[in-house]
Design an enzyme around this catalytic site. Sequence first.
Site, short mmCIF file in Angstrom:
data_model
loop_
_atom_site.label_atom_id
_atom_site.label_comp_id
_atom_site.label_asym_id
_atom_site.label_seq_id
_atom_site.Cartn_x
_atom_site.Cartn_y
_atom_site.Cartn_z
N LYS A 7 -34.40 61.74 3.50
CA LYS A 7 -33.88 61.60 4.87
C LYS A 7 -33.17 62.89 5.29
CE LYS A 7 -33.48 56.59 4.49
NZ LYS A 7 -32.65 55.39 4.32
N GLN A 42 -26.85 53.81 2.59
CA GLN A 42 -28.05 53.45 1.83
C GLN A 42 -27.82 52.16 1.04
OE1 GLN A 42 -30.92 55.03 2.25
NE2 GLN A 42 -32.02 53.73 0.83
N ASP A 45 -29.81 52.58 11.62
CA ASP A 45 -30.64 51.69 10.80
C ASP A 45 -30.98 50.41 11.56
OD1 ASP A 45 -31.50 52.46 8.25
OD2 ASP A 45 -29.49 52.26 7.39
#
Length: 291
Positions: free
Chosen positions: A52, A96, A119
Amino acid sequence: MKLIDGKKTAEDIRNELVIEIAAIIDSEKRAPHLAAIIVGEDPASQTYVKAKEKACLSIGMTSSVYKLPEKTSELELLKLINFINKDIDVDGVIVQLPLPKHINEQNIIDSILPSKDVDGFHPLNIGKMVLGLETMKPATPNGIMELLKRYKIETEGKNCVVLGRSNIVGTPISILMSRKSKPGNATVTLCHSKSKNIENILKEADILIVAIGKPEYITASMVKKSCVIIDVGIHRLPDSSKVSGYRLVGDVKFDEVSEIASAITPVPGGVGPMTIASLLQNTLKAYKLKN
Ligand code: GUN
Protein backbone atom coordinates in the site's frame (compact mmCIF):
# COMPACT_ATOMS: atom_id res chain seq x y z
CA MET A 1 -13.28 -17.71 -21.44
CA LYS A 2 -12.53 -14.09 -20.65
CA LEU A 3 -9.72 -13.47 -18.19
CA ILE A 4 -10.62 -10.59 -15.87
CA ASP A 5 -7.22 -8.97 -15.49
CA GLY A 6 -7.08 -7.12 -12.17
CA LYS A 7 -3.40 -6.29 -12.53
CA LYS A 8 -3.96 -4.45 -15.81
CA THR A 9 -7.16 -2.75 -14.56
CA ALA A 10 -5.42 -1.62 -11.37
CA GLU A 11 -2.63 -0.18 -13.53
CA ASP A 12 -5.21 1.71 -15.62
CA ILE A 13 -6.72 3.15 -12.42
CA ARG A 14 -3.28 4.12 -11.10
CA ASN A 15 -2.53 5.91 -14.41
CA GLU A 16 -5.82 7.82 -14.10
CA LEU A 17 -4.93 8.80 -10.53
CA VAL A 18 -1.38 9.89 -11.52
CA ILE A 19 -2.87 12.48 -13.89
CA GLU A 20 -5.23 13.84 -11.22
CA ILE A 21 -2.52 13.99 -8.55
CA ALA A 22 -0.03 15.66 -10.90
CA ALA A 23 -2.65 18.36 -11.58
CA ILE A 24 -3.13 18.88 -7.82
CA ILE A 25 0.61 19.23 -7.25
CA ASP A 26 0.96 21.51 -10.31
CA SER A 27 -1.55 23.84 -8.74
CA GLU A 28 0.80 24.05 -5.74
CA LYS A 29 -1.49 22.20 -3.38
CA ARG A 30 -0.16 19.44 -1.15
CA ALA A 31 -0.47 15.82 -2.33
CA PRO A 32 -3.15 13.51 -0.86
CA HIS A 33 -1.79 11.73 2.22
CA LEU A 34 -2.59 8.20 3.46
CA ALA A 35 -1.54 7.05 6.94
CA ALA A 36 -1.38 3.30 7.64
CA ILE A 37 -1.10 1.71 11.08
CA ILE A 38 0.15 -1.83 11.61
CA VAL A 39 0.28 -3.51 15.01
CA GLY A 40 2.47 -6.59 15.49
CA GLU A 41 4.53 -8.74 13.16
CA ASP A 42 1.99 -10.70 11.06
CA PRO A 43 3.97 -11.37 7.83
CA ALA A 44 0.95 -11.13 5.48
CA SER A 45 -0.12 -7.81 7.03
CA GLN A 46 3.43 -6.46 6.72
CA THR A 47 3.45 -7.38 3.01
CA TYR A 48 0.07 -5.71 2.42
CA VAL A 49 1.05 -2.49 4.22
CA LYS A 50 4.35 -2.32 2.30
CA ALA A 51 2.44 -2.77 -0.97
CA LYS A 52 0.00 0.00 0.00
CA GLU A 53 2.87 2.36 0.88
CA LYS A 54 4.67 1.60 -2.41
CA ALA A 55 1.47 2.15 -4.40
CA CYS A 56 0.88 5.55 -2.74
CA LEU A 57 4.39 6.76 -3.43
CA SER A 58 4.32 5.47 -7.04
CA ILE A 59 1.39 7.76 -7.93
CA GLY A 60 2.66 10.85 -6.09
CA MET A 61 0.65 10.48 -2.88
CA THR A 62 2.24 10.95 0.54
CA SER A 63 2.38 7.87 2.75
CA SER A 64 3.03 7.53 6.49
CA VAL A 65 3.34 4.13 8.11
CA TYR A 66 3.08 3.71 11.89
CA LYS A 67 4.53 0.37 13.01
CA LEU A 68 3.50 -0.50 16.56
CA PRO A 69 4.65 -3.46 18.66
CA GLU A 70 2.36 -6.48 19.26
CA LYS A 71 1.92 -5.51 22.93
CA THR A 72 0.48 -2.05 22.11
CA SER A 73 -2.62 -1.45 24.26
CA GLU A 74 -6.03 -0.54 22.84
CA LEU A 75 -5.76 2.86 24.57
CA GLU A 76 -2.38 3.61 22.97
CA LEU A 77 -3.77 2.74 19.55
CA LEU A 78 -6.87 4.88 20.15
CA LYS A 79 -4.61 7.81 21.11
CA LEU A 80 -2.63 7.46 17.87
CA ILE A 81 -5.82 7.36 15.80
CA ASN A 82 -7.10 10.44 17.63
CA PHE A 83 -3.83 12.22 16.81
CA ILE A 84 -4.12 11.29 13.10
CA ASN A 85 -7.83 12.23 13.04
CA LYS A 86 -6.84 15.75 14.11
CA ASP A 87 -3.91 16.07 11.69
CA ILE A 88 -5.21 18.32 8.90
CA ASP A 89 -2.41 17.15 6.59
CA VAL A 90 -3.64 13.52 6.60
CA ASP A 91 -6.61 12.66 4.36
CA GLY A 92 -7.03 8.95 4.96
CA VAL A 93 -6.13 6.45 7.67
CA ILE A 94 -6.23 2.66 7.67
CA VAL A 95 -5.53 0.23 10.49
CA GLN A 96 -4.38 -3.07 9.00
CA LEU A 97 -6.50 -6.02 10.18
CA PRO A 98 -6.40 -8.42 11.90
CA LEU A 99 -5.30 -6.77 15.14
CA PRO A 100 -3.79 -8.65 18.10
CA LYS A 101 -6.45 -10.48 20.14
CA HIS A 102 -6.30 -8.08 23.13
CA ILE A 103 -7.50 -5.16 20.97
CA ASN A 104 -11.19 -4.81 20.16
CA GLU A 105 -11.29 -4.27 16.38
CA GLN A 106 -14.71 -2.62 16.35
CA ASN A 107 -13.64 -0.03 18.98
CA ILE A 108 -10.71 0.85 16.73
CA ILE A 109 -12.79 1.10 13.55
CA ASP A 110 -15.38 3.23 15.38
CA SER A 111 -12.67 5.68 16.48
CA ILE A 112 -11.57 6.55 12.92
CA LEU A 113 -13.01 9.83 11.66
CA PRO A 114 -15.58 8.72 9.03
CA SER A 115 -14.28 11.31 6.55
CA LYS A 116 -10.79 9.74 6.82
CA ASP A 117 -12.03 6.13 6.80
CA VAL A 118 -10.66 5.17 3.37
CA ASP A 119 -11.17 1.46 4.13
CA GLY A 120 -14.91 2.20 4.32
CA PHE A 121 -15.26 0.09 7.49
CA HIS A 122 -16.78 2.71 9.84
CA PRO A 123 -20.46 2.03 10.69
CA LEU A 124 -21.44 5.45 9.28
CA ASN A 125 -19.83 4.65 5.92
CA ILE A 126 -21.26 1.12 5.88
CA GLY A 127 -24.70 2.61 6.65
CA LYS A 128 -24.37 5.11 3.79
CA MET A 129 -23.33 2.29 1.47
CA VAL A 130 -26.41 0.24 2.46
CA LEU A 131 -28.64 3.25 1.72
CA GLY A 132 -26.95 3.78 -1.66
CA LEU A 133 -25.56 7.18 -0.61
CA GLU A 134 -22.22 8.50 -1.89
CA THR A 135 -19.46 7.30 0.46
CA MET A 136 -16.13 5.49 0.66
CA LYS A 137 -16.87 1.83 -0.01
CA PRO A 138 -14.74 -1.03 1.36
CA ALA A 139 -11.76 -1.49 -0.93
CA THR A 140 -12.09 -5.14 -2.01
CA PRO A 141 -15.84 -5.05 -2.81
CA ASN A 142 -15.36 -1.72 -4.57
CA GLY A 143 -12.51 -3.25 -6.61
CA ILE A 144 -14.77 -6.17 -7.62
CA MET A 145 -17.53 -3.76 -8.74
CA GLU A 146 -14.96 -1.81 -10.76
CA LEU A 147 -13.82 -5.03 -12.50
CA LEU A 148 -17.42 -6.00 -13.34
CA LYS A 149 -18.01 -2.50 -14.71
CA ARG A 150 -14.85 -2.23 -16.77
CA TYR A 151 -15.25 -5.75 -18.19
CA LYS A 152 -18.93 -5.00 -19.00
CA ILE A 153 -20.18 -8.06 -17.13
CA GLU A 154 -24.00 -8.03 -17.12
CA THR A 155 -25.28 -8.33 -13.54
CA GLU A 156 -28.89 -7.15 -13.82
CA GLY A 157 -31.36 -9.92 -12.99
CA LYS A 158 -28.54 -12.47 -12.64
CA ASN A 159 -28.24 -14.95 -9.79
CA CYS A 160 -25.20 -13.88 -7.79
CA VAL A 161 -23.96 -16.24 -5.10
CA VAL A 162 -21.49 -14.91 -2.51
CA LEU A 163 -19.56 -17.44 -0.43
CA GLY A 164 -18.43 -15.93 2.89
CA ARG A 165 -19.99 -13.19 5.05
CA SER A 166 -17.00 -11.29 6.43
CA ASN A 167 -17.39 -7.58 7.17
CA ILE A 168 -14.51 -6.85 4.80
CA VAL A 169 -15.73 -8.71 1.68
CA GLY A 170 -18.76 -11.04 1.75
CA THR A 171 -21.32 -8.85 3.50
CA PRO A 172 -20.52 -5.57 1.68
CA ILE A 173 -20.27 -7.17 -1.78
CA SER A 174 -23.65 -8.88 -1.26
CA ILE A 175 -25.15 -5.44 -0.55
CA LEU A 176 -23.46 -3.73 -3.51
CA MET A 177 -24.53 -6.48 -5.94
CA SER A 178 -28.17 -6.27 -4.85
CA ARG A 179 -28.38 -2.46 -4.93
CA LYS A 180 -30.29 -0.58 -7.62
CA SER A 181 -27.17 0.30 -9.61
CA LYS A 182 -25.00 -0.71 -12.54
CA PRO A 183 -23.29 -3.06 -11.86
CA GLY A 184 -25.85 -4.32 -9.34
CA ASN A 185 -29.53 -5.24 -9.61
CA ALA A 186 -28.58 -8.90 -9.10
CA THR A 187 -30.53 -11.48 -7.08
CA VAL A 188 -28.05 -12.24 -4.33
CA THR A 189 -27.67 -15.33 -2.14
CA LEU A 190 -25.14 -15.03 0.67
CA CYS A 191 -23.81 -18.41 1.84
CA HIS A 192 -21.93 -18.98 5.09
CA SER A 193 -20.86 -21.74 7.46
CA LYS A 194 -24.44 -22.47 8.54
CA SER A 195 -25.91 -22.54 5.01
CA LYS A 196 -27.48 -25.80 3.82
CA ASN A 197 -27.47 -27.30 0.31
CA ILE A 198 -24.61 -25.06 -0.82
CA GLU A 199 -23.96 -27.46 -3.75
CA ASN A 200 -27.47 -26.80 -5.14
CA ILE A 201 -27.20 -23.05 -4.59
CA LEU A 202 -23.83 -22.92 -6.38
CA LYS A 203 -25.30 -24.65 -9.42
CA GLU A 204 -27.78 -21.76 -9.83
CA ALA A 205 -25.08 -19.06 -9.80
CA ASP A 206 -24.59 -16.91 -12.91
CA ILE A 207 -22.00 -14.93 -10.95
CA LEU A 208 -20.05 -16.56 -8.13
CA ILE A 209 -18.00 -14.47 -5.69
CA VAL A 210 -15.83 -16.66 -3.47
CA ALA A 211 -14.34 -15.28 -0.25
CA ILE A 212 -14.19 -18.19 2.18
CA GLY A 213 -10.44 -18.51 2.67
CA LYS A 214 -10.14 -22.19 1.66
CA PRO A 215 -7.49 -22.95 -0.96
CA GLU A 216 -8.88 -24.30 -4.27
CA TYR A 217 -12.24 -25.09 -2.60
CA ILE A 218 -14.36 -24.48 -5.72
CA THR A 219 -13.90 -27.15 -8.39
CA ALA A 220 -15.36 -27.43 -11.91
CA SER A 221 -18.09 -29.90 -10.92
CA MET A 222 -19.51 -27.34 -8.43
CA VAL A 223 -20.27 -24.51 -10.87
CA LYS A 224 -22.69 -23.90 -13.73
CA LYS A 225 -21.37 -23.70 -17.28
CA SER A 226 -20.58 -20.10 -18.38
CA CYS A 227 -20.62 -18.80 -14.81
CA VAL A 228 -18.65 -15.61 -14.02
CA ILE A 229 -16.15 -16.35 -11.23
CA ILE A 230 -14.65 -13.75 -8.88
CA ASP A 231 -11.99 -15.31 -6.64
CA VAL A 232 -11.11 -13.25 -3.57
CA GLY A 233 -8.89 -15.87 -1.85
CA ILE A 234 -5.10 -15.86 -1.78
CA HIS A 235 -3.04 -18.67 -0.24
CA ARG A 236 0.53 -20.00 -0.38
CA LEU A 237 0.71 -23.72 -1.18
CA PRO A 238 4.06 -25.54 -0.82
CA ASP A 239 5.52 -26.28 -4.30
CA SER A 240 9.05 -27.68 -4.58
CA SER A 241 9.11 -26.95 -8.35
CA LYS A 242 9.16 -23.21 -7.60
CA VAL A 243 12.30 -21.28 -6.57
CA SER A 244 10.26 -19.63 -3.80
CA GLY A 245 9.10 -23.06 -2.56
CA TYR A 246 5.42 -22.10 -2.87
CA ARG A 247 2.75 -21.12 -5.38
CA LEU A 248 -0.13 -18.70 -4.91
CA VAL A 249 -3.66 -20.04 -5.32
CA GLY A 250 -7.14 -18.68 -4.70
CA ASP A 251 -10.34 -20.19 -3.27
CA VAL A 252 -11.04 -21.54 -6.77
CA LYS A 253 -9.24 -24.35 -8.61
CA PHE A 254 -8.36 -22.09 -11.51
CA ASP A 255 -7.16 -24.59 -14.15
CA GLU A 256 -10.33 -26.66 -14.22
CA VAL A 257 -12.90 -23.95 -13.39
CA SER A 258 -11.53 -21.61 -16.09
CA GLU A 259 -12.41 -24.34 -18.65
CA ILE A 260 -16.14 -23.87 -18.05
CA ALA A 261 -16.41 -20.26 -16.77
CA SER A 262 -17.36 -17.46 -19.19
CA ALA A 263 -15.09 -15.07 -17.26
CA ILE A 264 -12.78 -15.52 -14.27
CA THR A 265 -10.31 -13.56 -12.12
CA PRO A 266 -6.89 -15.23 -11.71
CA VAL A 267 -4.85 -15.48 -8.50
CA PRO A 268 -2.51 -13.66 -8.35
CA GLY A 269 -3.42 -10.71 -10.57
CA GLY A 270 -7.20 -10.63 -10.09
CA VAL A 271 -8.98 -9.06 -7.14
CA GLY A 272 -5.79 -8.44 -5.06
CA PRO A 273 -4.35 -5.52 -7.06
CA MET A 274 -7.82 -3.96 -7.25
CA THR A 275 -8.03 -3.68 -3.45
CA ILE A 276 -5.03 -1.35 -3.40
CA ALA A 277 -6.29 0.61 -6.43
CA SER A 278 -9.61 1.20 -4.61
CA LEU A 279 -7.81 2.35 -1.49
CA LEU A 280 -5.93 4.94 -3.57
CA GLN A 281 -9.21 6.06 -5.20
CA ASN A 282 -10.80 6.46 -1.76
CA THR A 283 -7.82 8.47 -0.48
CA LEU A 284 -8.14 10.87 -3.41
CA LYS A 285 -11.88 11.07 -2.77
CA ALA A 286 -11.29 11.91 0.92
CA TYR A 287 -8.78 14.57 -0.12
CA LYS A 288 -11.19 16.15 -2.61
CA LEU A 289 -14.09 16.18 -0.14
CA LYS A 290 -11.89 18.02 2.36
CA ASN A 291 -10.37 20.53 -0.06
N1 GUN B 1 -7.02 -6.95 6.16
C1 GUN B 1 -7.45 -7.66 5.09
N2 GUN B 1 -8.02 -6.84 4.16
C2 GUN B 1 -7.94 -5.58 4.66
C3 GUN B 1 -8.35 -4.31 4.17
O1 GUN B 1 -8.91 -4.15 3.07
N3 GUN B 1 -8.07 -3.25 5.00
C4 GUN B 1 -7.47 -3.40 6.21
N4 GUN B 1 -7.28 -2.30 6.95
N5 GUN B 1 -7.09 -4.58 6.69
C5 GUN B 1 -7.32 -5.66 5.92
